[in-house]
Scaffold this motif. Sequence first.
Motif, PDB file in Angstrom:
ATOM      1  N   LYS A 207     -14.018   2.025 -13.210  1.00  0.00           N
ATOM      2  CA  LYS A 207     -12.658   1.572 -12.942  1.00  0.00           C
ATOM      3  C   LYS A 207     -12.085   2.356 -11.761  1.00  0.00           C
ATOM      4  N   ILE A 208     -11.419   1.646 -10.875  1.00  0.00           N
ATOM      5  CA  ILE A 208     -10.802   2.297  -9.719  1.00  0.00           C
ATOM      6  C   ILE A 208      -9.504   2.959 -10.153  1.00  0.00           C
ATOM      7  N   GLU A 209      -9.457   4.263 -10.017  1.00  0.00           N
ATOM      8  CA  GLU A 209      -8.263   5.028 -10.369  1.00  0.00           C
ATOM      9  C   GLU A 209      -7.947   5.992  -9.226  1.00  0.00           C
ATOM     10  N   GLY A 210      -6.761   5.871  -8.682  1.00  0.00           N
ATOM     11  CA  GLY A 210      -6.367   6.757  -7.591  1.00  0.00           C
ATOM     12  C   GLY A 210      -5.307   6.115  -6.734  1.00  0.00           C
ATOM     13  N   LYS A 211      -4.849   6.856  -5.740  1.00  0.00           N
ATOM     14  CA  LYS A 211      -3.730   6.423  -4.893  1.00  0.00           C
ATOM     15  C   LYS A 211      -4.203   6.060  -3.504  1.00  0.00           C
ATOM     16  N   VAL A 212      -3.617   5.008  -2.971  1.00  0.00           N
ATOM     17  CA  VAL A 212      -3.816   4.621  -1.576  1.00  0.00           C
ATOM     18  C   VAL A 212      -2.446   4.603  -0.909  1.00  0.00           C
ATOM     19  N   THR A 213      -2.334   5.321   0.199  1.00  0.00           N
ATOM     20  CA  THR A 213      -1.071   5.378   0.933  1.00  0.00           C
ATOM     21  C   THR A 213      -1.086   4.329   2.041  1.00  0.00           C
ATOM     22  N   ARG A 214      -0.132   3.411   1.970  1.00  0.00           N
ATOM     23  CA  ARG A 214      -0.075   2.332   2.957  1.00  0.00           C
ATOM     24  C   ARG A 214       0.994   2.645   4.006  1.00  0.00           C
TER      25      ARG A 214
ATOM     26  N   LEU B 178     -16.319  -9.705   4.566  1.00  0.00           N
ATOM     27  CA  LEU B 178     -16.687  -9.382   3.184  1.00  0.00           C
ATOM     28  C   LEU B 178     -16.238  -7.970   2.813  1.00  0.00           C
ATOM     29  N   GLU B 179     -16.390  -7.026   3.736  1.00  0.00           N
ATOM     30  CA  GLU B 179     -15.911  -5.666   3.489  1.00  0.00           C
ATOM     31  C   GLU B 179     -14.398  -5.657   3.288  1.00  0.00           C
ATOM     32  N   ASP B 180     -13.688  -6.462   4.094  1.00  0.00           N
ATOM     33  CA  ASP B 180     -12.230  -6.547   3.938  1.00  0.00           C
ATOM     34  C   ASP B 180     -11.866  -7.111   2.563  1.00  0.00           C
ATOM     35  N   GLN B 181     -12.654  -8.061   2.076  1.00  0.00           N
ATOM     36  CA  GLN B 181     -12.400  -8.633   0.753  1.00  0.00           C
ATOM     37  C   GLN B 181     -12.644  -7.588  -0.345  1.00  0.00           C
ATOM     38  N   VAL B 182     -13.625  -6.715  -0.131  1.00  0.00           N
ATOM     39  CA  VAL B 182     -13.859  -5.621  -1.079  1.00  0.00           C
ATOM     40  C   VAL B 182     -12.692  -4.635  -1.034  1.00  0.00           C
ATOM     41  N   VAL B 183     -12.159  -4.372   0.164  1.00  0.00           N
ATOM     42  CA  VAL B 183     -10.977  -3.516   0.287  1.00  0.00           C
ATOM     43  C   VAL B 183      -9.822  -4.105  -0.525  1.00  0.00           C
ATOM     44  N   ASP B 184      -9.651  -5.421  -0.429  1.00  0.00           N
ATOM     45  CA  ASP B 184      -8.591  -6.079  -1.205  1.00  0.00           C
ATOM     46  C   ASP B 184      -8.804  -5.851  -2.703  1.00  0.00           C
ATOM     47  N   TRP B 185     -10.060  -5.937  -3.135  1.00  0.00           N
ATOM     48  CA  TRP B 185     -10.393  -5.734  -4.558  1.00  0.00           C
ATOM     49  C   TRP B 185     -10.026  -4.319  -5.000  1.00  0.00           C
ATOM     50  N   VAL B 186     -10.321  -3.340  -4.166  1.00  0.00           N
ATOM     51  CA  VAL B 186      -9.972  -1.951  -4.488  1.00  0.00           C
ATOM     52  C   VAL B 186      -8.458  -1.787  -4.529  1.00  0.00           C
ATOM     53  N   MET B 187      -7.776  -2.363  -3.538  1.00  0.00           N
ATOM     54  CA  MET B 187      -6.316  -2.220  -3.446  1.00  0.00           C
ATOM     55  C   MET B 187      -5.616  -2.826  -4.654  1.00  0.00           C
ATOM     56  N   GLU B 188      -6.185  -3.908  -5.193  1.00  0.00           N
ATOM     57  CA  GLU B 188      -5.580  -4.548  -6.365  1.00  0.00           C
ATOM     58  C   GLU B 188      -5.568  -3.617  -7.574  1.00  0.00           C
ATOM     59  N   GLN B 189      -6.537  -2.687  -7.626  1.00  0.00           N
ATOM     60  CA  GLN B 189      -6.648  -1.790  -8.762  1.00  0.00           C
ATOM     61  C   GLN B 189      -6.002  -0.431  -8.513  1.00  0.00           C
ATOM     62  N   ALA B 190      -5.907  -0.048  -7.251  1.00  0.00           N
ATOM     63  CA  ALA B 190      -5.395   1.280  -6.907  1.00  0.00           C
ATOM     64  C   ALA B 190      -3.875   1.329  -7.022  1.00  0.00           C
ATOM     65  N   ASP B 191      -3.374   2.548  -7.057  1.00  0.00           N
ATOM     66  CA  ASP B 191      -1.926   2.783  -7.021  1.00  0.00           C
ATOM     67  C   ASP B 191      -1.524   2.864  -5.548  1.00  0.00           C
ATOM     68  N   VAL B 192      -0.955   1.793  -5.028  1.00  0.00           N
ATOM     69  CA  VAL B 192      -0.615   1.715  -3.600  1.00  0.00           C
ATOM     70  C   VAL B 192       0.822   2.183  -3.393  1.00  0.00           C
ATOM     71  N   VAL B 193       0.984   3.192  -2.532  1.00  0.00           N
ATOM     72  CA  VAL B 193       2.297   3.778  -2.253  1.00  0.00           C
ATOM     73  C   VAL B 193       2.616   3.591  -0.773  1.00  0.00           C
ATOM     74  N   ASP B 194       3.748   2.955  -0.484  1.00  0.00           N
ATOM     75  CA  ASP B 194       4.165   2.765   0.913  1.00  0.00           C
ATOM     76  C   ASP B 194       4.660   4.084   1.499  1.00  0.00           C
ATOM     77  N   GLU B 195       4.281   4.335   2.744  1.00  0.00           N
ATOM     78  CA  GLU B 195       4.691   5.568   3.437  1.00  0.00           C
ATOM     79  C   GLU B 195       5.285   5.206   4.793  1.00  0.00           C
ATOM     80  N   PRO B 196       6.597   5.315   4.957  1.00  0.00           N
ATOM     81  CA  PRO B 196       7.214   5.001   6.246  1.00  0.00           C
ATOM     82  C   PRO B 196       6.673   5.914   7.348  1.00  0.00           C
ATOM     83  N   THR B 197       6.377   5.340   8.490  1.00  0.00           N
ATOM     84  CA  THR B 197       5.904   6.105   9.636  1.00  0.00           C
ATOM     85  C   THR B 197       6.318   5.350  10.891  1.00  0.00           C
TER      86      THR B 197
END
Length: 428
Positions: free
Chosen positions: A119-126, A400-419
């Motif tokens: 299971k994908i568990e962790g944070k992704v900063t967008r 296909l790699e981008d589609q896998v990224v989408d799959w990971v992002m759907e499970q990860a805790d995505v946090v927006d980071e203003p920059t």
Amino acid sequence: MQVSLESGEGLERILSVELPAERVEEEVSRRLEEIGRTARMDGFRPGKVPMRMLRRQYGSQVLQEVYGSLVESSYQDALQQQNLNPVGPPKIEPKQSDDESVFAYTATLEVMPEIELAKIEGKVTRPVAQVVDQDVEDMIEKLRGQRISWNPVERAAAEQDQVKINFKGIMDGEAFDGGSANDVPLVLGSNSMIDGFESGLIGALAGESRTLELKFPEDYRVEKLAGKPVTFEVDVIEVAEAILPELDDAFAKEFGSDEGVEKLKSDIRENMENELKQRIKARLKEQAMDLLIECNELHVPTALVDEEIDALRNQTRSRLPAGSSSMELPRDMFESQAKRRVGLGLLIAEVIKKNSIKLDDERVRQTIEEFAASYEQPEEVIKHYYANQEQLAAVQNVVLEDQVVDWVMEQADVVDEPTNFAELTAES
């Protein structure tokens, strides 16, 4: 045929294969009989050479051929029997057996890892950013800076002025190799010289000479100079100030815009927005792939890592200056990157397989169109991609790699980071 299996270190497996010696003998006899039908020996008609003489003449050669053939066929049978998926060719070694009626060998091989996706568990900063007017203005100033002209002045040199100098470096009372040059243009504040050199020329006038007592940095690239005190005798030939070009239609035309400054700004904004989009996408992809690896501990086959190291070595050699292609590049220079690439490749393939991810043809088309948009005839570029299977496959793999990224992002805790644009592109 008897087959036993042992596990070695990591993904290594050792197959022990035993075949009845009579099977070897049967095959040797059969082949010798075939040879005997056409073999010629003095004193015998074709097809009448005795078996004992055939064995004496051809036995050793035939035995080696039979061994090779039986190893090849029995190895494949053993793989199927043990349900093994090998990576690369095996290392075959004869095996001594107390039973002379047995022909035995061992095959040492690596197998593909069995992957159970975690299971994908962790944070992704967008990163969240947009191109604003100030970003465009800053880019315009950078472009103007690329077209600077230098106007000689009769005043003291200041920061950001360009001075033309002759200089001579002296160490231990003598000039040293590489420490002297003439007619050198130097922008004060550019940090092109060692610490203290440029600041030591602030306030200098054309025709003035200055002596600078300095010290090379401890980590200076020339080992024999690192950390050593040095004296530079400098003659200032000229002082010039920067003249930025006017922001007008002529300037715009230099950068490919025939429709004036406003069109240039519009083109710059569009390019910056595209770059921002790609930077955000790359940042997300890197984090998603890191998370995929972090959540799935994986042994990677050494054979695949070795292949990847060779590929990275060849890529590096191709970028080296002419004459450097034979340079020896150590394995450890590429090992970490190669392991990551191989591991990611295996995990991505497993994600696609386990989740029945199908290639999104519309995204493929969109990706090609975005790339083609920068060309004068985008439709021709699009046609070229769809007519070239190798280039099309490369785009399909990226999607296909981008589609896998989408799959990971759907499970990860995505946090927006203003920059902002400047921070996101600072690494370049």
